[in-house]
Design a protein around this motif. Structure first.
Motif, PDB file in Angstrom:
ATOM      1  N   THR B 165       0.832  -1.202   0.000  1.00  0.00           N
ATOM      2  CA  THR B 165       0.000   0.000   0.000  1.00  0.00           C
ATOM      3  C   THR B 165       0.867   1.253   0.000  1.00  0.00           C
ATOM      4  O   THR B 165       2.010   1.231   0.484  1.00  0.00           O
ATOM      5  N   LYS B 167       2.349   4.873   1.047  1.00  0.00           N
ATOM      6  CA  LYS B 167       2.504   5.674   2.256  1.00  0.00           C
ATOM      7  C   LYS B 167       1.792   7.003   2.085  1.00  0.00           C
ATOM      8  O   LYS B 167       1.204   7.533   3.024  1.00  0.00           O
ATOM      9  N   THR B 195      -7.730   5.599   1.020  1.00  0.00           N
ATOM     10  CA  THR B 195      -6.642   6.171   1.814  1.00  0.00           C
ATOM     11  C   THR B 195      -6.747   5.701   3.264  1.00  0.00           C
ATOM     12  O   THR B 195      -5.759   5.321   3.892  1.00  0.00           O
ATOM     13  N   TRP B 198      -5.939   1.962   3.604  1.00  0.00           N
ATOM     14  CA  TRP B 198      -4.504   1.680   3.463  1.00  0.00           C
ATOM     15  C   TRP B 198      -3.652   2.313   4.570  1.00  0.00           C
ATOM     16  O   TRP B 198      -2.453   2.057   4.648  1.00  0.00           O
ATOM     17  N   SER B 200      -2.853   5.445   4.626  1.00  0.00           N
ATOM     18  CA  SER B 200      -1.974   6.390   3.919  1.00  0.00           C
ATOM     19  C   SER B 200      -2.290   7.815   4.359  1.00  0.00           C
ATOM     20  O   SER B 200      -3.210   8.052   5.144  1.00  0.00           O
TER      21      SER B 200
END
Lengths: 398, 398
Positions: B165, B167, B195, B198, B200
């Motif tokens: 995934t 960052k 987002t 994940w 992130s």
């Protein structure tokens, strides 16, 4: 709620505590004597001249467009002209305009430091600079400073003991911040030898070199290196015109120029153009030299006023440095004084300074402090040192 | 002679080629039509107003001192006031003044990217931004953009195929540079879901959002995120007042503010103060809103002039986007045209643009180009597009 995926370096981003005193100063008594920040005095800022230059320069729309990343041609030309008379005049292929000296350090560490690399710093040092090295995950090696600057013999011993050579050596060889010490020519030669032997790069951070008010010039590391590319020189207008401009420059080997331009593009695209034009106008108008002459004279007087006041109030209980330029005295107490604890007591007495531990990543100077003599008039300096004496006395009674 | 010990990242510092056209422009005919740079037109720069503000602000010595790292209180207050009426008004604990939007991106990637981390970028994208991610040794994943912005379904597929995934996700969701596309609300919601799933961070780079001249407002990613800290918003005065100011801001989760301050201190100490004061004066004086109203109207007229001229000269041979704000049209040829080769031919005809490959780290757009309609009058736009037609014809005859 998401937990933010911070990078390893972000968790290391412990800021320097140099600036923490500013917020503490807010809300204190108005007549506080400010020995803390390394700013020129208000009366040392050529604001009237700059405003007059602004009346022409800042009315032109093109002053607000993007600048060339390497710097506005007018500022570059004017700066090359001003520096042409100095012992280490840069050439156009060595010059990059930066957002103050700090961005010069950011560029240097970005170009030279991989995670885990060893970086030598002076002890005490300017910890905003060492923090930048940490932000690229350097490991720091602190090397003591005495009256002749970094102790180069100790450096050699410490590197031998570390079992690996440094990638970069971060030095402030002239009127060092915070100690005021200047590195002797002998040590400069020896430091260059070691740097060459280790295949390191030598970052020469010199914000104060044009503010020598006593003693003879010492050749710069770049001049002594005789064309060897290992010296990376970081310079700024912060102390000689005004820090808020955020205009400085880097003088580095021509092989680095394209890398510097690429790295700077990824940082801020370019340095702000309107203030590059103001500084260009200031240099083109011939204002810098008389301004420097006046400032040097004022700073010499202020340094002496501070030393005299220290002698009056602290003779036999502390000792201090005797810089030939720059902004700072470094005071070390001969008896046990915790200068971090002293800070708030002194603030209550109406005087601000920066505790010694702020100048060492490993906090090696609990009984020292930095005093900036540049920002206050001699009269205020005498008042401030008297207040500092009262603060120390009041600490002793606790 | 020493060989300089460059860091790994220094050898990766391939700059974006977006700005390379500027040096090529030097020495060319004076009446060249400049569709290349993303600068406001000279007549869109409020230079007279700024010079009048400078007459007061820049005569004060304190304007040249260090600023607070988080930004000058006057600018912060004025900006919070101006943004209070917008759907995603920041609060003081979310706001940091930066050296333009570019430093906002530098801060974001510094805080979130470790070497080897995956970073999603749009394709095409603003490659100065993706270059900043590369300068922290990110690995890039390019995700196609269409008329509704980043193709979020494709993003999901590509991340699944990558086997790990991201960052960070770097998006320009509103009036995207270079395509002009805006991300639909549906895609914004889906992008936020991914987002969050994940873990992130979503970097929302939006230099043009206040320059909407058509269509209905689309909620910002921050507004849609409903208080989730994952959105990092990067903003700037570059396109709405002037890029040379190098004044922008970041609107990010309060948990990041101290890290941002520490990181920025190690970059440039603070943003230049005199121009923070100029911008503060501009906002306090109520100049921004009427300025924006005037610019939006001018940019709408210019976009239409460019689209009309393209229809006249390129109907059936190329297609182009229809942005509702911002500065750019993205033109794709329907037949095989090498726009990098076209660049120099066009320059000889007297028109400059940026080739499509400059907007993709892997050079995916050899037959596209970006045209900036903001910097030229409608009359000059018509002339420039006619010259572009002649350049394409002359290429065909080779």
């Amino acid at each position: 709620m998401t937990r933010l995926p911070l990078a390893t370096r972000a968790t290391d981003l412990v800021g320097s505590i140099i600036d923490s005193s500013t917020s503490l100063l807010a809300g204190q008594r108005h007549d506080i004597v400010r020995f803390a920040m390394g700013s020129p005095a208000p009366e040392a800022i050529p604001a009237d001249t700059l405003r007059d230059i602004a009346a022409t320069e800042l009315g032109r729309p093109d002053a607000y467009d993007y600048a060339a990343t390497e710097g506005d041609p007018r500022l570059r030309d004017a700066l090359l002209g001003v520096l042409a008379d100095t012992p280490d005049a840069p050439t156009p292929d060595r010059l990059l305009i930066t957002a103050g000296g700090m961005q010069g350090l950011d560029l240097a560490f970005k170009l030279f430091v991989d995670p885990g690399d060893l970086v030598v710093v002076e002890s005490p040092t300017y910890t905003n600079g060492s923090a930048t090295a940490l932000s690229y995950q350097a490991e720091l090696l602190e090397v003591p400073v005495d009256d002749e600057g970094m102790q180069v013999d100790t450096l050699e011993d410490l590197v031998a003991r570390a079992g690996r050579t440094p990638k970069a050596i971060y030095a402030i060889p002239t009127f060092q911040n915070p100690s005021g010490a200047s590195m002797s020519v002998e040590r400069r030669h020896r430091l260059l030898e070691l740097t060459r032997q280790w295949g390191s790069v030598l970052i020469d951070d010199d914000p104060y070199g044009l503010l020598r008010f006593e003693g003879a010039d010492v050749p710069s590391l770049h001049a002594l290196a005789g064309g060897d590319p290992l010296v990376f020189s970081v310079r700024t207008f912060s102390k000689i015109i005004g820090p808020g401009l955020r205009v400085g420059w880097v003088d580095a080997d021509p092989s680095l120029q394209q890398l510097l331009i690429n790295a700077k593009q990824a940082m801020d695209t370019c340095t702000n153009l309107p203030l590059q034009r103001l500084v260009a106008g200031f240099l083109e108008g011939g204002h810098l030299q008389p301004h420097l002459v006046a400032q040097r004279s004022a700073y010499r007087e202020r340094k002496r006023a501070m030393q005299d006041a220290l002698t009056e109030h602290f003779a036999g209980t502390a000792h201090w440095t005797d810089p030939h330029g720059g902004f700072f005295l470094w005071v070390t107490f001969d008896h046990d004084v915790d200068t971090e604890a002293l800070f708030e007591v002194a603030l209550a007495e109406g005087v601000a300074f920066i505790p010694g531990n702020a100048f060492s990543p490993s906090k090696r100077f609990p009984d020292a402090l930095r005093l900036c003599f540049a920002s206050s008039t001699p009269e205020r300096i005498r008042e401030g040192v008297a207040r500092l004496r009262r603060a120390v006395d009041s600490m002793g009674k606790r």
